[in-house]
Write a protein that holds these residues in place. Sequence first.
Motif, short mmCIF file in Angstrom:
data_model
loop_
_atom_site.label_atom_id
_atom_site.label_comp_id
_atom_site.label_asym_id
_atom_site.label_seq_id
_atom_site.Cartn_x
_atom_site.Cartn_y
_atom_site.Cartn_z
N ASP A 56 0.83 -1.20 0.00
CA ASP A 56 0.00 0.00 0.00
C ASP A 56 0.87 1.25 0.00
N ARG A 76 0.78 4.17 -2.76
CA ARG A 76 0.52 5.56 -2.39
C ARG A 76 1.72 6.47 -2.58
N PRO A 101 -2.55 8.44 8.55
CA PRO A 101 -3.88 7.99 8.12
C PRO A 101 -4.46 8.98 7.11
N THR A 102 -5.18 8.47 6.13
CA THR A 102 -5.77 9.32 5.11
C THR A 102 -7.29 9.34 5.18
N ARG A 103 -7.85 8.52 6.05
CA ARG A 103 -9.30 8.46 6.20
C ARG A 103 -9.65 8.61 7.68
N PRO A 104 -10.79 9.21 7.98
CA PRO A 104 -11.22 9.30 9.39
C PRO A 104 -11.35 7.90 9.99
N GLN A 150 -8.98 5.77 10.50
CA GLN A 150 -7.93 4.84 10.11
C GLN A 150 -6.88 4.78 11.20
N THR A 152 -3.25 4.43 13.04
CA THR A 152 -1.95 5.00 12.77
C THR A 152 -0.88 3.99 13.12
#
Length: 73
Positions: free
Chosen positions: A29, A33, A62-65, A67, A69
Amino acid sequence: MEYVQPPAGTLTTSLAAMAAGVQPATIRDWVRRGILTRCGGTPLRPVYRIEDVKAARAAAKPTRPGQRTVQVA
């Protein structure tokens, strides 16, 4: 077939995951990214520089609420 021993200063995906304390899917991932870059190997058996894995671990955010760490020890 896995490397018997990856080239000096590099890690396979599974070794990079162990070094960073994450799952191999997380390493893949990070590559997708743009957080981590492959430094060689083959398309199915990439290798990563140790310094790049350390930097990616520190940079992963983290890129999403909600998510999770990465916990740095």
